[in-house]
Enzyme design. Structure first.
Site, PDB file in Angstrom:
ATOM      1  CD1 TRP A 161     -69.169 -12.135  -5.409  1.00 42.29           C
ATOM      2  CD2 TRP A 161     -67.726 -13.762  -4.843  1.00 42.29           C
ATOM      3  NE1 TRP A 161     -68.413 -11.674  -4.361  1.00 42.29           N
ATOM      4  CE2 TRP A 161     -67.511 -12.649  -4.000  1.00 42.29           C
ATOM      5  CE3 TRP A 161     -66.939 -14.893  -4.661  1.00 42.29           C
ATOM      6  CZ2 TRP A 161     -66.541 -12.635  -3.000  1.00 42.29           C
ATOM      7  CZ3 TRP A 161     -65.965 -14.889  -3.659  1.00 42.29           C
ATOM      8  CH2 TRP A 161     -65.786 -13.772  -2.850  1.00 42.29           C
ATOM      9  CD  GLU A 171     -64.415 -19.031  -7.926  1.00 36.84           C
ATOM     10  OE1 GLU A 171     -63.358 -19.238  -7.307  1.00 36.84           O
ATOM     11  OE2 GLU A 171     -65.016 -17.920  -7.897  1.00 36.84           O
ATOM     12  CB  SER A 258     -65.401  -5.608  -1.179  1.00 35.20           C
ATOM     13  OG  SER A 258     -64.202  -4.908  -1.216  1.00 35.20           O
ATOM     14  CG  HIS A 263     -64.896 -13.014   2.941  1.00 35.48           C
ATOM     15  ND1 HIS A 263     -65.995 -12.178   2.880  1.00 35.48           N
ATOM     16  CD2 HIS A 263     -63.828 -12.237   2.660  1.00 35.48           C
ATOM     17  CE1 HIS A 263     -65.605 -10.971   2.564  1.00 35.48           C
ATOM     18  NE2 HIS A 263     -64.273 -10.970   2.417  1.00 35.48           N
ATOM     19  CB  VAL A 264     -61.120 -16.176   6.959  1.00 36.48           C
ATOM     20  CG1 VAL A 264     -59.744 -16.007   7.581  1.00 36.48           C
ATOM     21  CG2 VAL A 264     -62.199 -16.134   8.036  1.00 36.48           C
TER      22      VAL A 264
HETATM   23  O1  G7M Z   1     -62.401  -6.972   0.996  1.00 37.47           O
HETATM   24  P1  G7M Z   1     -63.031  -8.311   1.136  1.00 37.47           P
HETATM   25  O2  G7M Z   1     -62.693  -8.965   2.436  1.00 37.47           O
HETATM   26  O3  G7M Z   1     -64.538  -8.287   0.909  1.00 37.47           O
HETATM   27  O4  G7M Z   1     -62.375  -9.216  -0.003  1.00 37.47           O
HETATM   28  C1  G7M Z   1     -63.101 -10.072  -0.843  1.00 37.47           C
HETATM   29  C2  G7M Z   1     -62.146 -10.984  -1.572  1.00 37.47           C
HETATM   30  O5  G7M Z   1     -62.902 -11.831  -2.431  1.00 37.47           O
HETATM   31  C3  G7M Z   1     -61.129 -10.266  -2.454  1.00 37.47           C
HETATM   32  O6  G7M Z   1     -59.825 -10.693  -2.101  1.00 37.47           O
HETATM   33  C4  G7M Z   1     -61.515 -10.682  -3.878  1.00 37.47           C
HETATM   34  O7  G7M Z   1     -60.403 -10.825  -4.736  1.00 37.47           O
HETATM   35  C5  G7M Z   1     -62.219 -12.000  -3.654  1.00 37.47           C
HETATM   36  N1  G7M Z   1     -63.213 -12.289  -4.702  1.00 37.47           N
HETATM   37  C6  G7M Z   1     -64.075 -11.400  -5.242  1.00 37.47           C
HETATM   38  N2  G7M Z   1     -64.829 -12.065  -6.167  1.00 37.47           N
HETATM   39  C7  G7M Z   1     -65.900 -11.417  -6.941  1.00 37.47           C
HETATM   40  C8  G7M Z   1     -64.427 -13.362  -6.224  1.00 37.47           C
HETATM   41  C9  G7M Z   1     -64.843 -14.488  -7.001  1.00 37.47           C
HETATM   42  O8  G7M Z   1     -65.733 -14.449  -7.852  1.00 37.47           O
HETATM   43  N3  G7M Z   1     -64.180 -15.652  -6.727  1.00 37.47           N
HETATM   44  C10 G7M Z   1     -63.158 -15.740  -5.796  1.00 37.47           C
HETATM   45  N4  G7M Z   1     -62.553 -16.906  -5.626  1.00 37.47           N
HETATM   46  N5  G7M Z   1     -62.768 -14.679  -5.064  1.00 37.47           N
HETATM   47  C11 G7M Z   1     -63.395 -13.496  -5.279  1.00 37.47           C
END
Ligand code: G7M
Length: 327
Positions: A161, A171, A258, A263-264
């Site tokens: 994603w 997106e 996760s 990413h931030v």
């Molecule tokens: O815990 P971690 O730092 O890995 O957080 C990942 C963030 O990515 C979470 O806040 C999720 O809500 C966000 N996220 C996960 N997915 C699968 C997507 C997605 O497909 N699109 C967007 N925009 N955010 C996502």
């Protein structure tokens, strides 16, 4: 995942890599207008404070389960105005002197529930959304090398994603700002969890263009230009688009995340977003400062975090720690 459910580019948007979650089932998101094909399986987690419910469901024609995450949407000023000034029906529960209690039934478009569907959901998705107790872990650099990196080889969430966003396959209409520089660039998009409307619950993600940076553990002083760029340009873009100044933004990493592509998180400080606690969130400004003081800080530090007790990683870390102290 696209915010525009009617606009899809099926071939481009589906994962094609070996680590894909795609099991060969049809992509249910392509033409999903209702829950007709879904059957309730079980409640994974309910949270009356956040007003969320995570469900496991079966989907007709698929052997894989779905996770359905329901969340009552936050109110906006506009929504409050419409609820008062358009046809909302009130059913009185009781009244007493000057006090009255009612259930309100606003018009359908004011009454939306935010729905996130993951299908096909893996066992790891089910575990992530399930009710769980947590334990605290002190991850030394040695445990990171011996246990965590090995664990990630076997069991890490697919980051397709993320690549879809970076490569403008998903997106793209939601991108708030992009810096295409391969070393210091990133894409800023609203988080999956944000409805994109209520500024109180503002939540965006900056995804770095660089591949190979998994988490803060990989960061050194060499990455300071990238980190400063994300902070400065991300805050500037959010102020420009949403009018929220940097002084009202929490800007942080998760450790552990996760998804192991750096990413931030940018959230409103007014919002108690999930994962802003000690044991999970690391301010971007603190990370920058730590790297300015000690260039290899994150290769030398013991990082403390919480993990679900039932997470297989918790067990591996416990066994490794017991093994070390028994010697
Ligand atoms: O815990 P971690 O730092 O890995 O957080 C990942 C963030 O990515 C979470 O806040 C999720 O809500 C966000 N996220 C996960 N997915 C699968 C997507 C997605 O497909 N699109 C967007 N925009 N955010 C996502």
């Amino acid at each position: 995942m696209s915010s525009d459910a009617d606009h899809h580019e099926p071939e481009a948007k589906r994962a094609k890599t070996e680590d894909s979650n795609n099991t060969g089932d049809a992509d249910i998101h392509l033409d999903l207008k209702d829950f007709a094909k879904f059957k309730f399986g079980e409640v994974l987690k309910e949270d009356p404070v956040r007003k969320t419910l995570a469900l496991k469901a079966t989907v007709d024609g698929s052997t894989d389960p779905a996770v359905v995450f329901l969340e009552k949407s936050a109110f906006t000023e506009e929504c409050g105005k419409k609820i008062l000034e358009s046809d909302t029906t009130l059913k009185q529960t009781f009244h007493n002197d000057i006090y009255g209690s009612y259930t309100g039934f606003p018009q359908q478009e004011l009454n939306g529930v935010k729905v996130t569907i993951i299908h096909p959901a893996t066992g790891k998705h089910i575990a992530k959304f399930s009710a769980k107790e947590s334990i605290i872990v002190n991850e030394t650099p040695q445990l990171y090398k011996d246990v965590l990196l090995e664990h990630l080889k076997e069991s890490a969430f697919n980051v397709q994603w993320v690549y879809n966003i970076l490569e403008h396959r998903s997106e793209q209409e939601r991108i708030v700002c992009e810096d295409a520089d391969p070393e210091t660039g990133f894409v800023l998009v609203p988080d999956l969890k944000w409805d994109g409307e209520s500024l109180e619950s503002l939540y965006l993600q900056a995804l770095v263009h660089r591949r190979g940076l998994r988490s803060i553990r990989d960061l050194t002083a060499d990455h300071l230009p990238l980190l400063r760029n994300i902070h400065d340009k991300g805050c500037e873009a959010i102020e420009k688009k949403y009018g929220v100044p940097a002084s009202e933004l929490r800007v942080y990493f998760h450790y552990q995340p996760s998804y192991y592509h750096l990413h931030v998180h940018f959230t409103s400080v007014q919002f108690d977003a999930p994962g802003t606690h000690v044991g999970k969130a690391h301010f971007l400004s603190t990370v920058i400062n730590n790297l300015e003081l000690v260039p290899d800080y994150y290769q030398r530090a013991t990082l403390t975090y919480y993990l679900p007790r039932s997470d297989p990683l918790a067990d591996k870390l416990r066994r490794a720690t017991d093994g070390v102290s028994a010697e």
